[in-house]
Design an enzyme around this catalytic site. Structure first.
Site, PDB file in Angstrom:
ATOM      1  N   ASP A 440       0.860  -1.181   0.000  1.00 45.08           N
ATOM      2  CA  ASP A 440       0.000   0.000   0.000  1.00 45.08           C
ATOM      3  C   ASP A 440       0.900   1.235   0.000  1.00 45.08           C
ATOM      4  OD1 ASP A 440      -2.350   1.666   0.488  1.00 45.08           O
ATOM      5  OD2 ASP A 440      -1.567   1.833   2.527  1.00 45.08           O
ATOM      6  N   ASP A 633      -1.813  -0.558   5.897  1.00 44.25           N
ATOM      7  CA  ASP A 633      -2.022   0.011   7.232  1.00 44.25           C
ATOM      8  C   ASP A 633      -3.399   0.627   7.403  1.00 44.25           C
ATOM      9  OD1 ASP A 633      -1.787   2.444   5.761  1.00 44.25           O
ATOM     10  OD2 ASP A 633      -1.145   3.452   7.591  1.00 44.25           O
ATOM     11  N   ASP A 637      -7.360  -1.565   3.238  1.00 41.59           N
ATOM     12  CA  ASP A 637      -6.489  -2.680   2.872  1.00 41.59           C
ATOM     13  C   ASP A 637      -6.934  -3.993   3.506  1.00 41.59           C
ATOM     14  OD1 ASP A 637      -4.699  -0.899   1.528  1.00 41.59           O
ATOM     15  OD2 ASP A 637      -3.841  -0.345   3.471  1.00 41.59           O
TER      16      ASP A 637
END
Length: 748
Positions: A440, A633, A637
């Site tokens: 990410d 995080d 996600d």
């Protein structure tokens, strides 16, 4: 005909084999397209074009399980109170604490094993009478039978009722045979029979202690709280201010958020979460959409712009029209994504199921042939029982059971010393096989918050502009305002005060500073290039604002979310380990490409503008090509992380991220550190080598020991010798794990 998906609560599962067997039976039914069963949350997800609940219940019942239909998201959405939903445990029933019973059994068995072993091996040299040793170990073994062995027996009996076996079947027969033969030997001594068999009470306790420890370590590694979906639903407000008859002049009425329907108009106060997907009808503001996109930068909202359920209205009241009801919003779709990702089985579970399906029946067959062969061939049924018991005792997979946990325990300790939290032993095993890591962007590679890049805080000539901007931004909760005030504080810019300050959504912040009128607003598209072409060219992905003054020329303010300090070296280290790195982001393409170049990732491997569904599909696509890891995080996600974990990959979270994200992570990296990621890979590879060595030792032991036991090469004291040999194999495995500990300590 469209496919319907339904979820069911499943009762009666004891191991991964249970879940695999039920999933296989469901998929074989002609009316079911696909099915997956999750042992940890005790749920089954069934896809069918025409789903009949009674069919699912019948299939489960034949295997000894009980299923109960769970409410669909649409049914849950009709509840009036979001807290009511979260409290009913209906959308994602809580997983039982599987590790607790096994921890208790391991502690009890260990506490009994110590005195029993001392009596068994040291009692005679220390002068204890043989009868005292015999009855003392018998009493301790009886306690172990009641408080420890019953857990194995229940699992074995449940498997037998389903006409199958599991590893607990083998363990139960071995323990029960050793205990029963010992009871017979004790009775034979009591009535004075000649040549009574040896006593194996201590060995039966040892078996229970070692295997219970293995069960506990496995259960603790896989224990999951299945409350994620309910926690996600709490991000929706409980009530909403619906516009009466769609006319803002008619006022509003407060209704449960779940009652909003498509086309309803509702008011969104500043600072509140948005109840459902909607379109702005009136007002201007900015929204924090990090729940969906993962991006920390606020998104400007005006008439006609889309609003996402669960995001936060930051800076001004809005009137919006719902584009979906509570049953189909982005928030509910994310909930469904998480549930589907959780329900998928892992490759390791299927492998374990196949191994146990072959190994246990094979050992039982060898034991039965040993019993019948020796009994019928020699007529000495006492020797036949001893040899068959020896097969069961020596084949109990203690070394196999602790081959992985011992190495994992060492690796977990080494990881904790490096600040890496291991929440899944399976993740540690799999990380060493990863060849692609999907990252990410915001909060993972970047700092996760906007940072001011211009005017340069380090340039004294810029500090006056920074001080004036900070005077306006003081008191504002906008993320860009916080970036300005923090930058001014670090640069020790002069402290100025703004009078008659007003923050107006869509316009900016205005105020009077030292008698001059000032405005801090969002930059128009052409202004960055006109006001500071060098900065605009150097930072094509930046977010821009303009500080205007009646006494000073306009000043361009630029904001970026900078990469973490260790991002570039961490990526380089991963590349050096032969691992490909890729970015999956919801941010703009320009920002993602700029970041990729900054940290050393090929821009062809940097994907932008991805929704949570897109990330999930990318994870699945890469997982089909081999072993992958997903690092994130944010809540957006979560589904991708869960999919990576259940596709046989690894889910990795940053411990500065959302709690919901960490729930799906096998590994949690410390703070803002990315260098911990390649460290974890090296640690995993070392642990995997040790695990493979341990498994080799255990398999060699079983391969050589079982035939020797079956042919009676160990004599009348076969079970005792078997227990000793089993202990030596365990010591070899533990010793190899300790060697790993020494090696990792040297590498720290």
């Amino acid at each position: 005909m469209s496919t319907e998906s339904r979820r069911f609560r499943v009762s009666g599962m004891h191991c991964a084999g249970c879940a695999a067997k039920l999933a296989r039976a469901l998929r074989e039914h002609p009316g079911i397209d696909d099915a997956s069963v999750d042992l940890h949350s005790e749920t089954a997800l069934v896809d069918a074009q025409s789903l009949v609940t009674e069919d699912v219940a019948s299939i489960a019942s034949r295997l000894g399980f009980t299923v109960t239909p769970l409410p669909t998201p649409s049914a849950l959405a009709r509840h009036h109170d979001a807290r009511d939903i979260t409290g009913r445990a209906e959308i994602a029933p809580p997983a039982p604490a599987r590790s607790s019973p096994w921890k208790r059994r391991a502690v009890i068995a260990g506490a009994l094993w110590v005195p029993a072993g001392a009596l068994h091996w040291l009692g005679t040299p220390m002068g204890f009478p043989h009868s005292g040793i015999a009855y003392g170990t018998a009493g301790l073994a009886a306690i172990a039978q009641v408080f420890v062995a019953t857990g194995f027996y229940r699992s074995a009996i449940a498997a037998a009722r389903r006409r199958t076996t599991n590893m607990d079947t083998l363990i139960s027969l071995g323990v029960l045979a050793a205990f029963a033969l010992s009871v017979y030997g004790l009775a034979a001594r009591a009535i004075g029979l000649a040549d009574p068999p040896p006593l194996y009470f201590a060995e039966s306790i040892a078996l229970l202690a070692i295997i219970s420890l293995g069960h506990y370590l496995e259960a603790r590694a896989t224990d999951r709280a299945a409350r994620d979906a309910r926690r996600l639903l709490t991000l929706r407000p409980e009530t909403v201010q619906r516009v009466i008859q769609g006319d803002p002049d008619a006022g509003t009425e407060t209704i449960p958020a779940a009652q909003l329907s498509t086309g309803d108009r509702f008011r969104i106060p500043t600072g509140s979460r948005i109840a459902t997907d909607a379109e702005v009808i009136e007002g201007t503001s900015a929204a924090d959409e990090s729940i969906i996109t993962g991006e920390s930068m606020p998104i400007a909202k005006a008439t006609g712009d889309r609003l996402i359920a669960g995001s936060i209205n930051l800076s001004g009241p809005l009137i919006a029209q719902a584009t979906s009801d509570a049953r189909a919003s982005t928030l509910e779709r994310m909930t469904e994504l998480i549930q589907r990702a959780q329900a998928g089985g892992t490759q390791l579970q299927r492998i374990a199921d196949r191994v146990s399906a072959i190994f246990v029946p094979a050992v039982l067959a060898v034991a039965a042939l040993t019993l019948m062969g020796w009994g019928l061939g020699t007529g000495r049924w006492d020797n036949a029982i001893i040899n068959a018991t020896t097969v069961l005792v020596i084949s109990c997979p203690c070394a196999l059971g602790i081959a992985t946990p011992t190495a994992v325990m060492v690796a977990v300790g080494a990881a904790s010393r490096r600040g890496i939290i291991l929440r899944s032993a399976a993740a540690l095993e799999r990380l060493g096989l990863v060849h692609t890591i999907l990252l990410d962007k915001t909060g993972t590679i970047t700092q996760g918050a906007p940072s001011l890049i211009t005017p340069d805080p380090a340039d004294p000539s810029h500090r006056d502009a920074l001080a004036r901007a900070a005077a306006l931004a003081t008191g504002s909760t906008h993320p860009l305002s916080r970036a300005i005030t923090e930058s001014a504080a670090r640069a020790h810019a002069p402290h100025l005060t703004s009078e008659r300050t007003q923050e107006r959504p869509g316009i900016g912040i205005t105020g009077s500073i030292v008698g001059a009128r000032h405005t801090l607003r969002a930059a128009r598209p052409e202004e960055p290039t006109r006001l500071d072409p060098a900065a605009a060219e150097a930072h094509p992905s930046a977010t821009w604002s303009v500080l205007e003054s009646s006494m000073h020329p306009p000043v361009l303010l630029g904001f970026i979310d900078p990469p973490k300090d260790d991002a570039h070296p961490a990526i380089a280290e991963l590349n050096g380990l032969g691992i490909s790195t890729r970015i999956l982001s919801g941010d703009r393409p320009a920002a993602v490409e700029h970041l990729a170049r900054a940290v050393g990732i090929d821009t062809a491997h940097a994907e932008a503008s991805l929704t949570p569904e897109d990330k999930l599909e990318r994870v699945r696509a890469h997982a089909n090509q081999g072993n992958i890891a997903m690092v994130g995080d944010g809540i957006n996600d979560t589904a991708a992380l869960a999919a990576a974990e259940h596709a046989g990959g690894v889910a990795i979270a940053m411990d500065t991220g959302a709690d919901l994200t960490a729930e799906h992570a096998g590994l949690v990296l410390p703070g803002a550190s990315l260098t911990a990621l390649p460290r974890a890979v090296r640690l995993s590879r070392a642990a995997r080598r040790t695990i493979k060595q341990n498994l080799f030792l255990a398999f060699v032991y079983n391969t050589a020991a079982i035939p020797a036991a079956a042919f009676g090469l160990r004599g009348d004291h076969g079970p005792v010798i078997a227990a000793i040999a089993m202990g030596l194999s365990d010591l070899c495995v533990v010793g190899n794990a300790l060697r790993l500990r020494s090696k990792l300590a040297q590498d720290q």
